[in-house]
Design an enzyme around this catalytic site. Structure first.
Site, PDB file in Angstrom:
ATOM      1  N   ARG A 215       0.833  -1.212   0.000  1.00 40.65           N
ATOM      2  CA  ARG A 215       0.000   0.000   0.000  1.00 40.65           C
ATOM      3  C   ARG A 215       0.858   1.248   0.000  1.00 40.65           C
ATOM      4  O   ARG A 215       0.622   2.187  -0.730  1.00 40.65           O
ATOM      5  CB  ARG A 215      -0.904  -0.031   1.238  1.00 40.65           C
ATOM      6  N   TYR A 216       1.847   1.257   0.861  1.00 43.69           N
ATOM      7  CA  TYR A 216       2.724   2.425   0.987  1.00 43.69           C
ATOM      8  C   TYR A 216       3.910   2.282   0.041  1.00 43.69           C
ATOM      9  O   TYR A 216       4.260   1.175  -0.355  1.00 43.69           O
ATOM     10  CB  TYR A 216       3.204   2.545   2.430  1.00 43.69           C
TER      11      TYR A 216
ATOM     12  N   ARG B 103       7.186   0.175   1.966  1.00 42.35           N
ATOM     13  CA  ARG B 103       7.065  -0.917   2.929  1.00 42.35           C
ATOM     14  C   ARG B 103       5.826  -1.743   2.631  1.00 42.35           C
ATOM     15  O   ARG B 103       4.864  -1.245   2.034  1.00 42.35           O
ATOM     16  CB  ARG B 103       7.023  -0.394   4.370  1.00 42.35           C
TER      17      ARG B 103
ATOM     18  N   CYS C 147      -3.827 -17.494  15.700  1.00 40.59           N
ATOM     19  CA  CYS C 147      -3.419 -16.793  16.919  1.00 40.59           C
ATOM     20  C   CYS C 147      -3.692 -17.740  18.073  1.00 40.59           C
ATOM     21  O   CYS C 147      -4.543 -18.611  17.959  1.00 40.59           O
ATOM     22  CB  CYS C 147      -4.238 -15.529  17.139  1.00 40.59           C
TER      23      CYS C 147
ATOM     24  N   CYS D   4      -8.891 -12.026  19.392  1.00 46.03           N
ATOM     25  CA  CYS D   4      -9.480 -10.780  19.868  1.00 46.03           C
ATOM     26  C   CYS D   4     -10.790 -10.534  19.134  1.00 46.03           C
ATOM     27  O   CYS D   4     -10.875 -10.723  17.925  1.00 46.03           O
ATOM     28  CB  CYS D   4      -8.537  -9.615  19.592  1.00 46.03           C
TER      29      CYS D   4
ATOM     30  N   CYS E 112     -10.639  -8.036  16.104  1.00 47.15           N
ATOM     31  CA  CYS E 112      -9.604  -8.274  15.095  1.00 47.15           C
ATOM     32  C   CYS E 112     -10.061  -7.803  13.708  1.00 47.15           C
ATOM     33  O   CYS E 112     -11.182  -8.072  13.296  1.00 47.15           O
ATOM     34  CB  CYS E 112      -9.270  -9.758  15.041  1.00 47.15           C
TER      35      CYS E 112
ATOM     36  N   ARG F 140      -8.703  -8.818  10.988  1.00 51.21           N
ATOM     37  CA  ARG F 140      -8.461  -9.862   9.977  1.00 51.21           C
ATOM     38  C   ARG F 140      -9.322 -11.085  10.226  1.00 51.21           C
ATOM     39  O   ARG F 140      -8.918 -12.213   9.954  1.00 51.21           O
ATOM     40  CB  ARG F 140      -6.975 -10.235   9.934  1.00 51.21           C
TER      41      ARG F 140
ATOM     42  N   ASP G 140     -11.417  -0.146  13.861  1.00 51.94           N
ATOM     43  CA  ASP G 140     -11.972  -0.128  12.509  1.00 51.94           C
ATOM     44  C   ASP G 140     -13.365  -0.760  12.469  1.00 51.94           C
ATOM     45  O   ASP G 140     -13.695  -1.599  13.302  1.00 51.94           O
ATOM     46  CB  ASP G 140     -11.037  -0.894  11.569  1.00 51.94           C
TER      47      ASP G 140
ATOM     48  N   ASP H 299      -7.572   4.463  10.223  1.00 57.53           N
ATOM     49  CA  ASP H 299      -7.327   3.898   8.907  1.00 57.53           C
ATOM     50  C   ASP H 299      -8.422   4.359   7.965  1.00 57.53           C
ATOM     51  O   ASP H 299      -9.609   4.213   8.255  1.00 57.53           O
ATOM     52  CB  ASP H 299      -7.277   2.375   8.988  1.00 57.53           C
TER      53      ASP H 299
ATOM     54  N   LYS I  90      -3.124   4.769   7.006  1.00 58.66           N
ATOM     55  CA  LYS I  90      -3.274   5.386   8.321  1.00 58.66           C
ATOM     56  C   LYS I  90      -3.234   6.906   8.210  1.00 58.66           C
ATOM     57  O   LYS I  90      -2.366   7.454   7.550  1.00 58.66           O
ATOM     58  CB  LYS I  90      -2.125   4.926   9.221  1.00 58.66           C
TER      59      LYS I  90
HETATM   60  C1  LIG Z   1       0.329  -0.193   9.018  1.00 61.54           C
HETATM   61  C2  LIG Z   1       0.727  -0.713   7.750  1.00 61.54           C
HETATM   62  C3  LIG Z   1       2.074  -0.690   7.347  1.00 61.54           C
HETATM   63  C4  LIG Z   1       3.174  -0.128   8.224  1.00 61.54           C
HETATM   64  O1  LIG Z   1       3.000   1.224   8.452  1.00 61.54           O
HETATM   65  P1  LIG Z   1       3.994   2.037   9.400  1.00 61.54           P
HETATM   66  O2  LIG Z   1       3.394   3.392   9.487  1.00 61.54           O
HETATM   67  O3  LIG Z   1       5.321   2.012   8.741  1.00 61.54           O
HETATM   68  O4  LIG Z   1       4.034   1.320  10.710  1.00 61.54           O
HETATM   69  C5  LIG Z   1       2.385  -1.177   6.104  1.00 61.54           C
HETATM   70  N1  LIG Z   1       1.422  -1.655   5.281  1.00 61.54           N
HETATM   71  C6  LIG Z   1       0.133  -1.690   5.639  1.00 61.54           C
HETATM   72  C7  LIG Z   1      -0.867  -2.214   4.674  1.00 61.54           C
HETATM   73  C8  LIG Z   1      -0.269  -1.215   6.881  1.00 61.54           C
HETATM   74  O5  LIG Z   1      -1.556  -1.260   7.230  1.00 61.54           O
HETATM   75  S1  SF4 Z   2      -5.941  -8.662  16.730  1.00 63.76           S
HETATM   76 FE1  SF4 Z   2      -6.344 -10.442  15.390  1.00 63.76          FE
HETATM   77  S2  SF4 Z   2      -4.349 -10.977  14.582  1.00 63.76           S
HETATM   78 FE2  SF4 Z   2      -3.975  -9.689  16.364  1.00 63.76          FE
HETATM   79  S3  SF4 Z   2      -3.751 -11.138  18.060  1.00 63.76           S
HETATM   80 FE3  SF4 Z   2      -5.878 -10.502  18.022  1.00 63.76          FE
HETATM   81  S4  SF4 Z   2      -6.886 -12.082  16.801  1.00 63.76           S
HETATM   82 FE4  SF4 Z   2      -4.706 -12.255  16.389  1.00 63.76          FE
END
Ligand SMILES: *Cc1c(COP(=O)(O)O)cnc(C)c1O
Ligand code: SF4
Length: 433
Positions: free
Chosen positions: A120-121, A124, A133, A137, A140, A142, A301, A338, A345
């Site tokens: 995305r960025y 990175r 996990c 949570c 979560c 995901r 989120d 987000d 972010k």
């Molecule tokens: C949060 C995130 C990152 C890392 O972002 P930083 O600001 O460098 O911590 C990279 N990719 C995705 C998709 C993210 O959500």
């Molecule tokens: S937020 Fe989601 S990925 Fe992170 S520890 Fe909790 S369940 Fe696992």
């Protein structure tokens, strides 16, 4: 009974007698914890003395959302309190069936470029290497992976993601996440780290893990040796509440820190868990004491099943207002929201720039004091008049506007007074000589 088990029982509460006779050697053993995960509606119902309706709701929920809770993490729940913050984070609630929400609120899937890889960025990437996990949570983001995982879980998938990285030299760092990467078999984690760090343009790797919180016994000597091999490595952990910082968690972080792994923390702002200034202050201060630097505070989120855990964004702003300046900058995370649809972010904070005109700004500090600040050439004109408005500051008629009853300025006045007395006394002695 030794001190250790006493402490544990204090944590458990009465209902948790099922673990009372577990020897410490088992309790502190990763394998024992994993074998004894709390993962059925019946177990939870028994441990928390739930009603038949609540248990039925858990059974329904189980079909929709995964759950599992390590005995260690479960033992942090105050079982007498239905609104206990640890319980809210980890025990499924019938409220998850209401409130709507999205499956993939951050559109990570839309930016997926290879198995598990979200790019995305510019420089990175996010690399999701497991959907697993040790505890799940309720907030979560995901959850989509709990049913059909889009993590890179096979060698072939990992290799494909690494091929993408090899071809993309603009990527400087890889954030390895999940699920929880530290739950992986060590040889697999080793393979992933080796492959990634082998790429000449990858400068460092970060791991996001909640294991120091959920299952600190995971930080074994074998794992530590492995992590040490792959420096430079950063770890971001995920503490949300001061009560998660147990002796075990502190020790796990201490071990990681001793290897020279810089530790950061990401917190999710959660209703009824940490959405008040006192709790958040206690959290960030406790984190610094275990050498963990607060990194991000996330707005929760709009993920499916978590509506009851979300706060308004204003709550986050209020917390930032209460932290910045009132305590060390080391304790202050960046509050981020987000952007919907995968915009990434966005940092939010109270406003510190109050007004501006060409060449001059009016800034405020955490005390609410306003300052006229030259944003160009430093002028020698010194407006000495008392400010009666922000406009006076902007037009240099006045230099600052200080709120009344500020301990900082009261202290300063007291010091100034003392100094002038001292000077007076000094000049009197001088005269006598
Ligand atoms: C949060 C995130 C990152 C890392 O972002 P930083 O600001 O460098 O911590 C990279 N990719 C995705 C998709 C993210 O959500
Ligand atoms: S937020 Fe989601 S990925 Fe992170 S520890 Fe909790 S369940 Fe696992």
């Amino acid at each position: 009974m030794n001190e250790e088990s006493d402490r544990r029982i204090q944590r458990w509460g009465k209902a948790l007698s099922i673990w009372r006779d577990v020897p410490d050697s088992d309790w502190n053993d990763l394998q024992w914890q994993m074998k004894n995960l709390v993962r059925t509606a019946e177990q939870i119902s028994k441990l928390l003395c739930l009603s038949e309706t609540e248990t039925a709701s858990l059974r329904r929920l189980q079909k929709q959302f995964r759950f599992a809770i390590s005995p260690y993490y479960f033992s942090l729940i105050d079982t007498e309190n239905p609104a206990d913050p640890i319980r809210r984070m980890i025990v499924p609630s019938s409220l998850e069936e209401t409130g709507g929400g999205e499956v993939d609120p951050l559109a990570e899937h839309a930016d997926k470029v290879a198995p598990g890889l979200t790019h995305r960025y510019p420089d990175r990437v996010l690399f999701v290497v497991t959907a697993f996990c040790s505890s799940y949570c309720r907030f979560c983001i995901r959850k989509r992976n709990w049913k059909v995982s889009d993590a890179a879980s096979t060698r072939a998938e990992i290799d494909e993601a690494v091929r993408y990285l090899r071809a993309h030299e603009e990527v400087r760092d890889v954030l390895i996440s999940g699920g929880d990467p530290l739950t992986l078999p060590l040889d697999q984690l080793d393979y992933i780290l080796t492959q990634i760090l082998d790429l000449p343009h990858i400068e460092f790797v970060r791991i996001g893990s909640r294991e120091p919180v959920m299952l600190p016994m995971r930080i074994t000597d074998d794992l530590l040796r492995l992590l040490d091999k792959h420096a430079p490595l950063w770890i971001n952990t995920h503490f949300n509440h001061p009560r998660e910082i147990t002796e075990e968690a502190a020790e796990a972080c201490e071990k990681l820190a001793r290897l020279g792994i810089p530790l950061g923390n990401q917190t999710v702002l959660l209703a009824g868990v940490n959405d008040d200034v006192e709790t958040m202050k206690k959290l960030v201060h406790s984190l610094l004491r275990i050498r963990v630097r607060p990194y991000y505070l996330y707005q929760c989120d709009p993920v499916i099943g978590a509506a009851h855990l979300r706060t308004s964004i204003w709550k986050g702003i209020e917390i930032m207002e209460a932290l910045r300046g009132h305590t060390t900058g080391l304790a202050v995370p960046t509050f981020v929201v987000d952007a919907p649809g995968g915009g990434g972010k966005i940092p939010l904070a109270p406003n510190y720039m109050v007004s501006a005109a060409p060449g001059r700004m009016v800034l405020r500090n955490y005390e609410g004091a306003l300052f006229s600040y030259s944003d160009g050439e430093i002028s020698s004109a010194k407006g000495g008049a008392p400010a009666s408005s922000v406009y006076d500051l902007l037009t240099e008629r006045a230099q600052h506007l200080i709120p009344q009853a500020q301990p900082h300025y009261e202290r300063r006045e007291a010091v100034a007074l003392e100094r002038s007395f001292a000077e007076l006394a000094h000049s009197l002695t001088d005269n006598e000589e």
